[in-house]
Design an enzyme around this catalytic site. Sequence first.
Site, PDB file in Angstrom:
ATOM      1  N   GLY A  15       0.844  -1.193   0.000  1.00  0.00           N
ATOM      2  CA  GLY A  15       0.000   0.000   0.000  1.00  0.00           C
ATOM      3  C   GLY A  15       0.871   1.232   0.000  1.00  0.00           C
ATOM      4  N   LYS A  21      -0.857  -0.446   9.867  1.00  0.00           N
ATOM      5  CA  LYS A  21      -0.352  -1.455  10.796  1.00  0.00           C
ATOM      6  C   LYS A  21      -0.007  -0.832  12.144  1.00  0.00           C
ATOM      7  CE  LYS A  21       1.951  -4.577   8.572  1.00  0.00           C
ATOM      8  NZ  LYS A  21       3.143  -4.894   7.787  1.00  0.00           N
ATOM      9  N   ASN A  29      -3.823  -4.520   0.506  1.00  0.00           N
ATOM     10  CA  ASN A  29      -4.293  -3.806  -0.685  1.00  0.00           C
ATOM     11  C   ASN A  29      -4.357  -4.704  -1.915  1.00  0.00           C
ATOM     12  OD1 ASN A  29      -3.295  -1.755   1.219  1.00  0.00           O
ATOM     13  ND2 ASN A  29      -3.759  -0.319  -0.426  1.00  0.00           N
ATOM     14  N   GLU A  79      -9.009  -1.979   0.342  1.00  0.00           N
ATOM     15  CA  GLU A  79      -8.124  -2.382   1.435  1.00  0.00           C
ATOM     16  C   GLU A  79      -8.891  -3.268   2.410  1.00  0.00           C
ATOM     17  OE1 GLU A  79      -5.916   0.727   3.201  1.00  0.00           O
ATOM     18  OE2 GLU A  79      -5.876   1.942   1.372  1.00  0.00           O
ATOM     19  N   HIS A  84      -8.202 -11.416  11.999  1.00  0.00           N
ATOM     20  CA  HIS A  84      -7.416 -12.589  12.394  1.00  0.00           C
ATOM     21  C   HIS A  84      -6.007 -12.099  12.697  1.00  0.00           C
ATOM     22  CE1 HIS A  84      -6.130 -16.783  12.452  1.00  0.00           C
ATOM     23  NE2 HIS A  84      -5.060 -16.412  11.765  1.00  0.00           N
ATOM     24  N   TYR A  91       2.334 -10.236   1.917  1.00  0.00           N
ATOM     25  CA  TYR A  91       2.488  -9.584   0.613  1.00  0.00           C
ATOM     26  C   TYR A  91       2.785 -10.649  -0.439  1.00  0.00           C
ATOM     27  CZ  TYR A  91       2.946  -5.106   3.068  1.00  0.00           C
ATOM     28  OH  TYR A  91       2.723  -3.999   3.835  1.00  0.00           O
ATOM     29  N   ARG A 104     -21.166   1.454   5.898  1.00  0.00           N
ATOM     30  CA  ARG A 104     -21.352   2.921   5.941  1.00  0.00           C
ATOM     31  C   ARG A 104     -20.495   3.581   4.861  1.00  0.00           C
ATOM     32  NH1 ARG A 104     -16.752   5.238   8.187  1.00  0.00           N
ATOM     33  NH2 ARG A 104     -15.388   3.778   9.263  1.00  0.00           N
TER      34      ARG A 104
HETATM   35  P1  ADP Z   1       0.413  -1.293   3.320  1.00  0.00           P
HETATM   36  O1  ADP Z   1       0.433   0.190   3.254  1.00  0.00           O
HETATM   37  O2  ADP Z   1       1.572  -1.941   2.597  1.00  0.00           O
HETATM   38  O3  ADP Z   1      -0.914  -1.862   2.899  1.00  0.00           O
HETATM   39  P2  ADP Z   1      -0.371  -1.848   6.081  1.00  0.00           P
HETATM   40  O4  ADP Z   1       0.196  -1.139   7.266  1.00  0.00           O
HETATM   41  O5  ADP Z   1      -1.780  -1.533   5.697  1.00  0.00           O
HETATM   42  O6  ADP Z   1       0.642  -1.641   4.885  1.00  0.00           O
HETATM   43  O7  ADP Z   1      -0.225  -3.410   6.337  1.00  0.00           O
HETATM   44  C1  ADP Z   1      -0.804  -4.304   5.401  1.00  0.00           C
HETATM   45  C2  ADP Z   1      -0.091  -5.642   5.343  1.00  0.00           C
HETATM   46  O8  ADP Z   1      -0.062  -6.243   6.637  1.00  0.00           O
HETATM   47  C3  ADP Z   1      -0.816  -6.624   4.466  1.00  0.00           C
HETATM   48  O9  ADP Z   1      -0.444  -6.496   3.097  1.00  0.00           O
HETATM   49  C4  ADP Z   1      -0.414  -7.973   5.052  1.00  0.00           C
HETATM   50  O10 ADP Z   1       0.779  -8.439   4.424  1.00  0.00           O
HETATM   51  C5  ADP Z   1      -0.124  -7.654   6.509  1.00  0.00           C
HETATM   52  N1  ADP Z   1      -1.154  -8.100   7.463  1.00  0.00           N
HETATM   53  C6  ADP Z   1      -0.880  -8.741   8.639  1.00  0.00           C
HETATM   54  N2  ADP Z   1      -2.001  -9.014   9.305  1.00  0.00           N
HETATM   55  C7  ADP Z   1      -3.037  -8.551   8.559  1.00  0.00           C
HETATM   56  C8  ADP Z   1      -4.475  -8.571   8.726  1.00  0.00           C
HETATM   57  N3  ADP Z   1      -5.052  -9.104   9.817  1.00  0.00           N
HETATM   58  N4  ADP Z   1      -5.237  -8.009   7.747  1.00  0.00           N
HETATM   59  C9  ADP Z   1      -4.655  -7.452   6.655  1.00  0.00           C
HETATM   60  N5  ADP Z   1      -3.314  -7.412   6.440  1.00  0.00           N
HETATM   61  C10 ADP Z   1      -2.497  -7.956   7.374  1.00  0.00           C
HETATM   62 MG    MG Z   2      -2.803  -1.179   3.673  1.00  0.00          MG
END
Ligand code: ADP
Ligand code: MG
Length: 169
Positions: A15, A21, A29, A79, A84, A91, A104
Amino acid sequence: MRSLPYFCRGEVIRGFGRGSKELGIPTANFPDSVVDNLPADISTGIYYGWACVGNGDVCKMVMSIGWNPYYKNTKKSMETHVIHQFKEDFYGENLSVVMVGYIRPERTYDSLEALIAAINNDIEEAKAKLDLPEHSKLKEDNFFTSAASSSSVSPTTSASTSQSIMNGH
Ligand code: ADP
Ligand code: MG
């Protein structure tokens, strides 16, 4: 929305480092190939449904469909926060989802605390709605058991072909 439930699948891409995170709510994403196939009646906002990473278990999820600031809000992003606790990032894995219902529209928040509270409300609503019999049965849909075989489908398969396979069951 006539297109719900809506099934789709795609590789998890990086993303835009908006720090989901760090908020404790990572969002996986989808690439443009998946976003660009969204039916026109699926509007921006927050959805709930079921999600499966690779050949893993089917989990509850919340998804945000929004305008992507990286593309000056001309492109949508999808997104998914899978409800879980994963041991590792995923990724590059295949993410399969069915969007079941709408929670919503999008909105902006005055503070980070307000944003996090809203997302936690969405998660609670998603959990409750997905326990309803008419929604819980989608967890068992063949779409998820076919995730293994379709992950080996040649990447040259056109998006429109795979899309029609996904929603034509
Ligand atoms: P990005 O900007 O790269 O999307 P995020 O901070 O949104 O970064 O973190 C997303 C990544 O976190 C996902 O691509 C996945 O690899 C990892 N991830 C770990 N746990 C989860 C979860 N419960 N739901 C979604 N993504 C998760
Ligand atoms: Mg993300």
